[in-house]
Design a protein around this motif. Structure first.
Motif, PDB file in Angstrom:
ATOM      1  N   PHE A 169       1.064  -1.263  -0.058  1.00 45.54           N
ATOM      2  CA  PHE A 169      -0.079   0.038   0.047  1.00 45.54           C
ATOM      3  C   PHE A 169       0.815   1.134   0.000  1.00 45.54           C
ATOM      4  CE2 PHE A 169      -2.169   3.514   1.901  1.00 45.54           C
ATOM      5  CZ  PHE A 169      -3.399   3.562   1.220  1.00 45.54           C
ATOM      6  N   ARG A 170       2.121   1.113   0.899  1.00 49.10           N
ATOM      7  CA  ARG A 170       2.874   2.237   0.758  1.00 49.10           C
ATOM      8  C   ARG A 170       3.567   2.791  -0.448  1.00 49.10           C
ATOM      9  NH1 ARG A 170       5.293   1.846   7.083  1.00 49.10           N
ATOM     10  NH2 ARG A 170       3.455   2.427   8.082  1.00 49.10           N
ATOM     11  N   SER A 171       3.793   1.616  -1.341  1.00 46.06           N
ATOM     12  CA  SER A 171       4.577   1.759  -2.345  1.00 46.06           C
ATOM     13  C   SER A 171       3.634   2.111  -3.355  1.00 46.06           C
ATOM     14  CB  SER A 171       5.066   0.521  -2.651  1.00 46.06           C
ATOM     15  OG  SER A 171       6.116  -0.104  -1.968  1.00 46.06           O
ATOM     16  N   VAL A 172       2.416   1.850  -3.474  1.00 44.51           N
ATOM     17  CA  VAL A 172       1.294   2.094  -4.360  1.00 44.51           C
ATOM     18  C   VAL A 172       0.993   3.613  -4.221  1.00 44.51           C
ATOM     19  CG1 VAL A 172      -0.989   1.920  -5.443  1.00 44.51           C
ATOM     20  CG2 VAL A 172       0.648  -0.139  -4.942  1.00 44.51           C
ATOM     21  N   ALA A 173       0.770   4.135  -2.845  1.00 44.77           N
ATOM     22  CA  ALA A 173       0.060   5.282  -2.377  1.00 44.77           C
ATOM     23  C   ALA A 173       1.173   6.193  -2.530  1.00 44.77           C
ATOM     24  CB  ALA A 173      -0.463   5.005  -1.036  1.00 44.77           C
ATOM     25  N   LYS A 174       2.433   5.852  -2.353  1.00 46.34           N
ATOM     26  CA  LYS A 174       3.702   6.992  -2.664  1.00 46.34           C
ATOM     27  C   LYS A 174       3.484   7.954  -1.358  1.00 46.34           C
ATOM     28  CE  LYS A 174       4.250   6.210  -7.378  1.00 46.34           C
ATOM     29  NZ  LYS A 174       4.494   6.817  -8.971  1.00 46.34           N
ATOM     30  N   LEU A 175       4.068   7.542  -0.383  1.00 48.98           N
ATOM     31  CA  LEU A 175       4.052   8.626   0.861  1.00 48.98           C
ATOM     32  C   LEU A 175       4.645   9.772   0.389  1.00 48.98           C
ATOM     33  CD1 LEU A 175       4.955   6.245   3.785  1.00 48.98           C
ATOM     34  CD2 LEU A 175       2.717   7.540   3.297  1.00 48.98           C
ATOM     35  N   PRO A 176       3.970  10.901   0.790  1.00 49.10           N
ATOM     36  CA  PRO A 176       5.027  12.279   0.631  1.00 49.10           C
ATOM     37  C   PRO A 176       5.968  12.688   1.556  1.00 49.10           C
ATOM     38  CG  PRO A 176       2.723  12.741   1.815  1.00 49.10           C
ATOM     39  CD  PRO A 176       2.900  11.281   1.543  1.00 49.10           C
ATOM     40  N   THR A 177       7.035  13.467   1.285  1.00 50.52           N
ATOM     41  CA  THR A 177       7.972  13.712   2.044  1.00 50.52           C
ATOM     42  C   THR A 177       7.409  14.393   3.150  1.00 50.52           C
ATOM     43  OG1 THR A 177       9.566  13.406   0.708  1.00 50.52           O
ATOM     44  CG2 THR A 177      10.353  14.846   2.274  1.00 50.52           C
ATOM     45  N   SER A 178       8.053  14.699   4.559  1.00 52.75           N
ATOM     46  CA  SER A 178       7.502  15.412   5.449  1.00 52.75           C
ATOM     47  C   SER A 178       7.955  17.019   5.124  1.00 52.75           C
ATOM     48  CB  SER A 178       8.088  15.313   6.782  1.00 52.75           C
ATOM     49  OG  SER A 178       8.069  16.282   7.812  1.00 52.75           O
ATOM     50  N   PRO A 179       7.041  17.978   5.041  1.00 53.43           N
ATOM     51  CA  PRO A 179       7.425  19.365   4.719  1.00 53.43           C
ATOM     52  C   PRO A 179       8.128  20.044   5.953  1.00 53.43           C
ATOM     53  CG  PRO A 179       4.995  19.164   4.382  1.00 53.43           C
ATOM     54  CD  PRO A 179       5.484  17.906   5.182  1.00 53.43           C
ATOM     55  N   SER A 180       8.043  19.740   7.117  1.00 51.74           N
ATOM     56  CA  SER A 180       8.984  20.196   8.172  1.00 51.74           C
ATOM     57  C   SER A 180      10.140  19.721   8.220  1.00 51.74           C
ATOM     58  CB  SER A 180       8.126  19.743   9.623  1.00 51.74           C
ATOM     59  OG  SER A 180       7.050  20.312   9.807  1.00 51.74           O
ATOM     60  N   TRP A 181      10.455  18.257   7.746  1.00 52.82           N
ATOM     61  CA  TRP A 181      11.813  17.646   7.672  1.00 52.82           C
ATOM     62  C   TRP A 181      12.454  18.664   6.549  1.00 52.82           C
ATOM     63  CZ3 TRP A 181      14.101  15.175   3.695  1.00 52.82           C
ATOM     64  CH2 TRP A 181      15.547  14.655   3.697  1.00 52.82           C
ATOM     65  N   LEU A 182      11.943  18.845   5.479  1.00 52.26           N
ATOM     66  CA  LEU A 182      12.468  19.608   4.172  1.00 52.26           C
ATOM     67  C   LEU A 182      12.847  20.939   4.792  1.00 52.26           C
ATOM     68  CD1 LEU A 182      10.081  18.543   1.324  1.00 52.26           C
ATOM     69  CD2 LEU A 182      12.595  17.998   1.617  1.00 52.26           C
ATOM     70  N   VAL A 183      12.035  21.614   5.735  1.00 49.64           N
ATOM     71  CA  VAL A 183      12.279  22.760   6.180  1.00 49.64           C
ATOM     72  C   VAL A 183      13.614  22.593   7.100  1.00 49.64           C
ATOM     73  CG1 VAL A 183      11.731  24.905   7.854  1.00 49.64           C
ATOM     74  CG2 VAL A 183      10.016  24.032   5.859  1.00 49.64           C
ATOM     75  N   ASN A 184      13.589  21.977   7.915  1.00 51.07           N
ATOM     76  CA  ASN A 184      14.515  21.603   9.039  1.00 51.07           C
ATOM     77  C   ASN A 184      16.087  21.223   8.075  1.00 51.07           C
ATOM     78  OD1 ASN A 184      13.390  22.146  11.227  1.00 51.07           O
ATOM     79  ND2 ASN A 184      12.489  20.139  11.272  1.00 51.07           N
ATOM     80  N   GLN A 185      15.975  20.899   6.843  1.00 50.07           N
ATOM     81  CA  GLN A 185      17.060  20.494   5.796  1.00 50.07           C
ATOM     82  C   GLN A 185      17.572  21.936   5.232  1.00 50.07           C
ATOM     83  OE1 GLN A 185      18.698  17.437   5.963  1.00 50.07           O
ATOM     84  NE2 GLN A 185      17.473  17.088   7.667  1.00 50.07           N
ATOM     85  N   GLY A 186      16.604  22.836   5.648  1.00 50.23           N
ATOM     86  CA  GLY A 186      17.034  24.211   4.822  1.00 50.23           C
ATOM     87  C   GLY A 186      16.541  24.245   3.420  1.00 50.23           C
ATOM     88  N   LYS A 187      15.370  23.635   3.269  1.00 53.19           N
ATOM     89  CA  LYS A 187      14.966  23.447   1.587  1.00 53.19           C
ATOM     90  C   LYS A 187      13.396  24.029   1.919  1.00 53.19           C
ATOM     91  CE  LYS A 187      17.755  19.346   0.590  1.00 53.19           C
ATOM     92  NZ  LYS A 187      17.787  18.151   0.069  1.00 53.19           N
TER      93      LYS A 187
END
Length: 432
Positions: A169-187
């Protein structure tokens, strides 16, 4: 749905091990120490949540969640090919490590995709699906029968079915990346893009998150959760979760052993009563969770649960029917407190260290859970079930007093006041 399936699988995989070990004792001799170790193996593996939490802050929540259930299914299948106690124990530890991903990265990813006002409510509901999985693990033992010496192995393997369903299910649904994690990566731009892709152009980062992205520093040590800023919250989360887990898993996983020592012959009936009370407790907990402050809930739940166990421990001649009533009430009360596990632990930390913080707290809880699962059957066999109840009652009393003195308030209304003054944690990066 991807997180819900993971929670169901986690609950199932944890419960089924205790029932499988009890079944295995019909065919092979298993010393009490190994009974405790194999039963606690999954929970020992869950102590790896600290490493998983730190890893999720480094590489992202999504990547771990896309892989762990495939590995859990593979490891579970491996248990079909061995009766060696050490090998079985090590595989249970690896299963626990895979479950740790959902406990940390899954919970963190969910809260970081929810608006602040909705995060606590949605997280409190997660425990319903975990509990259903836990109960399903107990119920499955009634259907996995008739295979003689292979029965207990098939029980150990059975979580692979739900793990594979979750993974696909997770492979088919394609989980999105966490926006907060991207922010904390400086992105912050990448975060804005993933939000709009999944929620639409009306949604985006808050101004505070945009500013945070300009100065984000993704490199920090796990010891940050023991600095002055987080130490109190880390301590409270660790103590409350460890005490709760010691008692809950120690009693739940080896329920047939404990009930037998109580002099009750119909262990299956008590098992269904206990698990039914558990589900009632979780549903009750969700109702109470939305009406009481976090502190009131935490302290009250520990106090009432402790009273039940101390009563069972001290009153050795309690009539059997009353014993069942008190034991069921204890199940309702302690299960109600499970609602706090997801929401409260996440609220204790801001998004920059949430994966590491939650991982650390879950690690403490799994140490407690593994200790309870390992020690309680030994204490029950060598001493008495009343002594096991007394130890658990004292531990819950201590956790209640510790929470009374130190537990911070993190409920939505309190957080809203802090956010207005520019303080507090950022549970979600989204604004409409």
């Amino acid at each position: 749905m991807a997180i819900i399936l993971g929670q169901f699988t986690c609950g199932y995989a944890i419960e089924i091990s205790g029932t499988a070990v009890t079944e295995a004792q019909k065919y092979i001799t298993i010393p009490d120490v190994w009974v405790g170790l194999i039963g606690a193996g999954t929970l020992i593996g869950l102590a790896g949540s600290l490493l998983v939490g730190k890893l999720s802050d480094k590489v992202g929540r999504r990547r771990l969640l896309m892989l762990n259930m495939y590995l859990l299914a593979l490891i579970s299948l491996g248990q079909l090919f061995t009766s060696n106690l050490l090998a079985t124990f090590l595989m249970r530890v690896l299963v626990g490590l895979m479950i740790a991903v959902d406990y940390t990265a899954g919970n963190t990813l969910l809260i970081e995709w929810l608006p602040l006002k909705e995060s606590g409510r949605f997280q409190s509901h997660l425990v319903i699906y975990w509990t259903l999985g836990f109960i399903a693990g107990y119920a499955a033992s009634a259907f996995i029968t008739g295979f003689d010496s292979m029965t207990w192995k098939l029980m150990m393997v059975s979580p692979a079915v739900f793990a594979l369903i979750t993974a696909v299910f997770r492979s088919v649904a394609k989980l999105p990346t966490s926006p907060s994690w991207l922010v904390n990566q400086g992105k912050p731009q990448a975060a804005q893009k993933v939000i709009r892709k999944n929620l639409g152009h009306k949604w985006g980062l808050s101004d505070k998150q945009k500013d945070a992205g300009k100065t984000a520093d993704a490199s920090f040590s796990w010891t940050v959760v023991f600095t002055r800023k987080y130490l109190r919250n880390t301590s409270v989360g660790g103590v409350f979760y460890a005490a709760q887990s010691f008692t809950f898993f120690g009693i739940s996983i080896f329920l047939p052993i404990l009930v037998g020592q109580m002099g009750i012959t119909d262990t299956k009936m008590v098992g269904y009563l206990y698990n039914g009370s558990m589900l009632v407790g979780v549903l009750l907990g969700i109702v109470v969770f939305n009406r009481l402050s976090r502190r009131q809930f935490l302290i009250g739940d520990f106090a009432l649960s402790a009273v039940c166990l101390l009563l069972l421990g001290f009153w050795r001649t309690m009539p059997t029917q009353l014993e069942l009533v008190v034991f069921s009430l204890f199940s309702v009360l302690l299960s109600a407190g499970l609602v706090m596990d997801y929401a409260y632990t996440s609220e204790l930390f801001d998004s920059s260290v949430r994966g590491t913080g939650v991982g650390m707290v879950v690690t403490f809880s799994r140490i407690g859970a593994a200790a309870g699962t390992f020690l309680l059957p030994i204490i029950t066999t060598s001493m008495s079930v009343q002594m096991a109840m007394l130890i658990c009652g004292v531990l819950l009393s201590f956790a209640g007093l510790f929470s009374l003195v130190l537990a911070p308030e993190t409920s939505r209304k309190h957080l809203a006041r802090k956010m207005e003054s520019g303080a507090g944690v950022h549970n979600a990066p989204l604004q409409h």
